[in-house]
Design a protein around this motif. Sequence first.
Motif, PDB file in Angstrom:
ATOM      1  N   PRO A  57       0.813  -1.230   0.000  1.00 29.69           N
ATOM      2  CA  PRO A  57       0.000   0.000   0.000  1.00 29.69           C
ATOM      3  C   PRO A  57       0.838   1.268   0.000  1.00 29.69           C
ATOM      4  O   PRO A  57       0.342   2.335  -0.368  1.00 29.69           O
ATOM      5  N   GLU A  58       2.123   1.187   0.406  1.00 32.88           N
ATOM      6  CA  GLU A  58       2.974   2.376   0.430  1.00 32.88           C
ATOM      7  C   GLU A  58       3.685   2.616  -0.895  1.00 32.88           C
ATOM      8  O   GLU A  58       4.352   3.633  -1.064  1.00 32.88           O
ATOM      9  N   ASP A  59       3.567   1.702  -1.832  1.00 31.43           N
ATOM     10  CA  ASP A  59       4.243   1.826  -3.116  1.00 31.43           C
ATOM     11  C   ASP A  59       3.535   2.865  -3.982  1.00 31.43           C
ATOM     12  O   ASP A  59       2.313   2.985  -3.958  1.00 31.43           O
ATOM     13  N   LEU A  60       4.321   3.614  -4.774  1.00 32.05           N
ATOM     14  CA  LEU A  60       3.735   4.609  -5.671  1.00 32.05           C
ATOM     15  C   LEU A  60       2.939   3.954  -6.794  1.00 32.05           C
ATOM     16  O   LEU A  60       1.977   4.533  -7.306  1.00 32.05           O
ATOM     17  N   ARG A  61       3.330   2.747  -7.197  1.00 34.73           N
ATOM     18  CA  ARG A  61       2.691   2.077  -8.327  1.00 34.73           C
ATOM     19  C   ARG A  61       1.395   1.408  -7.866  1.00 34.73           C
ATOM     20  O   ARG A  61       1.429   0.364  -7.218  1.00 34.73           O
ATOM     21  N   GLN A  62       0.285   2.029  -8.215  1.00 38.49           N
ATOM     22  CA  GLN A  62      -1.015   1.528  -7.791  1.00 38.49           C
ATOM     23  C   GLN A  62      -1.992   1.591  -8.960  1.00 38.49           C
ATOM     24  O   GLN A  62      -1.785   2.310  -9.936  1.00 38.49           O
ATOM     25  N   PHE A  63      -3.055   0.822  -8.843  1.00 37.70           N
ATOM     26  CA  PHE A  63      -4.142   0.927  -9.816  1.00 37.70           C
ATOM     27  C   PHE A  63      -4.960   2.172  -9.500  1.00 37.70           C
ATOM     28  O   PHE A  63      -5.192   2.515  -8.336  1.00 37.70           O
ATOM     29  N   ASP A  94      -5.732  -1.705 -16.779  1.00 34.12           N
ATOM     30  CA  ASP A  94      -5.172  -3.003 -16.408  1.00 34.12           C
ATOM     31  C   ASP A  94      -3.755  -2.887 -15.865  1.00 34.12           C
ATOM     32  O   ASP A  94      -3.194  -3.881 -15.390  1.00 34.12           O
ATOM     33  N   CYS A  95      -3.162  -1.712 -15.926  1.00 33.82           N
ATOM     34  CA  CYS A  95      -1.763  -1.517 -15.515  1.00 33.82           C
ATOM     35  C   CYS A  95      -1.696  -0.618 -14.285  1.00 33.82           C
ATOM     36  O   CYS A  95      -2.499   0.304 -14.117  1.00 33.82           O
ATOM     37  N   ARG A  96      -0.726  -0.903 -13.437  1.00 31.59           N
ATOM     38  CA  ARG A  96      -0.431   0.024 -12.348  1.00 31.59           C
ATOM     39  C   ARG A  96       0.158   1.306 -12.929  1.00 31.59           C
ATOM     40  O   ARG A  96       0.699   1.310 -14.036  1.00 31.59           O
ATOM     41  N   GLN A  97       0.083   2.377 -12.164  1.00 35.95           N
ATOM     42  CA  GLN A  97       0.487   3.670 -12.686  1.00 35.95           C
ATOM     43  C   GLN A  97       0.967   4.578 -11.567  1.00 35.95           C
ATOM     44  O   GLN A  97       0.856   4.247 -10.375  1.00 35.95           O
ATOM     45  N   VAL A  98       1.542   5.712 -11.959  1.00 33.48           N
ATOM     46  CA  VAL A  98       1.810   6.818 -11.049  1.00 33.48           C
ATOM     47  C   VAL A  98       1.126   8.042 -11.626  1.00 33.48           C
ATOM     48  O   VAL A  98       0.847   8.121 -12.827  1.00 33.48           O
ATOM     49  N   VAL A  99       0.847   9.013 -10.771  1.00 33.89           N
ATOM     50  CA  VAL A  99       0.198  10.264 -11.163  1.00 33.89           C
ATOM     51  C   VAL A  99       1.247  11.365 -11.167  1.00 33.89           C
ATOM     52  O   VAL A  99       2.089  11.441 -10.261  1.00 33.89           O
ATOM     53  N   VAL A 103       5.501  13.660  -8.371  1.00 36.04           N
ATOM     54  CA  VAL A 103       5.097  12.293  -8.689  1.00 36.04           C
ATOM     55  C   VAL A 103       4.328  11.738  -7.500  1.00 36.04           C
ATOM     56  O   VAL A 103       4.837  11.730  -6.378  1.00 36.04           O
ATOM     57  N   LEU A 104       3.095  11.293  -7.748  1.00 31.80           N
ATOM     58  CA  LEU A 104       2.195  10.841  -6.684  1.00 31.80           C
ATOM     59  C   LEU A 104       1.798   9.395  -6.929  1.00 31.80           C
ATOM     60  O   LEU A 104       1.997   8.846  -8.021  1.00 31.80           O
ATOM     61  N   ALA A 105       1.234   8.785  -5.911  1.00 26.90           N
ATOM     62  CA  ALA A 105       0.773   7.397  -6.034  1.00 26.90           C
ATOM     63  C   ALA A 105      -0.312   7.287  -7.101  1.00 26.90           C
ATOM     64  O   ALA A 105      -1.089   8.221  -7.328  1.00 26.90           O
ATOM     65  N   SER A 118      12.703   0.197  -9.149  1.00 25.46           N
ATOM     66  CA  SER A 118      12.764   0.921  -7.876  1.00 25.46           C
ATOM     67  C   SER A 118      12.071   2.272  -8.015  1.00 25.46           C
ATOM     68  O   SER A 118      12.057   2.882  -9.089  1.00 25.46           O
ATOM     69  N   GLU A 119      11.496   2.749  -6.893  1.00 24.73           N
ATOM     70  CA  GLU A 119      10.758   4.006  -6.925  1.00 24.73           C
ATOM     71  C   GLU A 119      11.654   5.189  -7.257  1.00 24.73           C
ATOM     72  O   GLU A 119      11.246   6.102  -7.979  1.00 24.73           O
TER      73      GLU A 119
END
Length: 595
Positions: free
Chosen positions: A229-235, A244-249, A265-267, A491-492
């Motif tokens: 849940p702390e990772d930037l790459r989220q749906f 269908d892909c994880r993303q960053v904002v 760069v946001l989650a 890596s983030e």
Amino acid sequence: MFLRAKTRKKDGKEHRYWSVVENRRVAGGRVVQRHVLYLGEINSSQELAWRKSIDVLEDGESAPRTYSLFPEDRCEGLLPDESIVRLKLKAMRLQRPRQWGACWLALTLWQALDLDVFWAERLPVSRKGTRWDLVLFVLAAYRLIAPGSEWRLHREWYGRTALADLLGADEALADPHVLYGCHDRLLAHKEALFTHLTGRWRDLFNVSFEVLLYDLTSTYFETDVERGPEDLRQFGYSRDKRGDCRQVVIALIVTPEGFPLSYEVLAGNTADSTTLSDLLDRIERRYGRANRIWVMDRGIPTEESLAKMRAIGASYLVGTPKGRLTKLEQGFLEQPWARVREGVQVKRLATDEDVYVLAQSDARIDKERGMRRKRLRRYVDRLQALQSQALTRDQLLMKLGAAKHEAGRAAGLVHLTIPKASIRTASLEFKLDRAKLRQVRRREGRYLLRTNLGAQEPERLWTFYIQLTEVEQAFKELKHDLAVRPIFHHSEDRIEAHIFVAFLAYCLQVTLKANLRPLASGITPREVIAKFKTMQMVDVHLPTTDGRELTLSRYTQPEAEHRMLLDQLRLSLPSQPPPKITAAPARQTTAELAL
């Protein structure tokens, strides 16, 4: 060469689009015209400047001259002199053709922004002698000219360019470990870079920062593994249609001229409405408190964030959902329309808290009405097809869900009567909701703006809001021209560094765009870069009679379109590199090759 104009009528007005054209004679004595450069719509002063550039090029063409070359067997009358080098002209070789022009242009833009000085101070040379500032320029130039992966840069691109000649470096700059190591050193200087760029925009282009445009976009990852849940790459909500892909904002702030000031760069699952408050605090700390005008689209500001902006003395102009128009519709009916430009009218309504501006665009009416009619017709046709099918209730609901998804908002204009659960054979009835359709027709092509700039005229407020297209254009260039998506890093920190390099490349591109803007409206940075890509560098090898070899690294002479662009941009090409005399490369004998 000459200027050629084409006339086109659009929206009742006549437009003239200009191009630079060259006549060329081909086989059979025929003359064909070659399109050299598209200029778009230009004013009379710009037209005169381009005509002068063409005249200078044509007048400056010198007549061809014949030179006599003296190879090693034509030097009988010369006195012996160590400075005389006899050449074997028959053994002359041309080697290593490589791209030069676009790389030189990227370096010129890099130096114009003083980024060479900025990064030389912050990325010192490593103990092994690695010039991290030059590695960063290579990454930014690669992203600007031919974006791709770091592995492709190392494997083929760097060796096919003249960057080593321009930078006085070797291929060690493109080692993959060096490229990734440079990524790890960038983020610590992010805030300093924003401050530096703000000063350069002001010095070079006299940019003011009274109006700031703010918007968000997303960029996705092709591969996916389980993330915490702390990772930037989220749906999240994908602007790229890749749910269908994880993303960053990515949150971006630009000026109305398109100059970027800051980004974050946001989650990937960050809601638009939660981003503004923290960003306001960062901007206040970075640039000080001032009465700036923030322009944003609907969905970003909340009532709490707008209250905060009023408290700190900031002004705002934001899009507002059409649902609020229901409460204000009666008040707007009493206000007159004011014409902003051909096909655009606005109304102004002041309330106790804010001022609302209702804008109506004829072109937008035609577009939205055409889209709504197309979707509604498809939806009705699909419902009629379902009526003729023998379906169970569950099957009917599944097909209705797919049809509604495809119809979008147009599905809300049709009232459905779905059979009860006890009925096994499905029967479907529907009818058009004409009251809702009339309401939708009245609001097509209209959008509502909200601001605390009570003293501003509605025409000026509309002009501020329409400048949001600049930040949308910035996102388009980042995604398409500079290929910021998809991201393959794991890596983030390197994900953020990848976006950081793309941001630097966009700064180079927007600098070129700002230099082109006063010349002609139709020239784009991508077209100019493509033109300069055709300028190559080659190595001319001339063996000497004493066993040495003379090497001349030469870039090709600029063609007519290059000279015009150089003249208009007030750029001068550097001197050709000096010649080098080296010992001839050792030749392998047949016996050695056999071994």
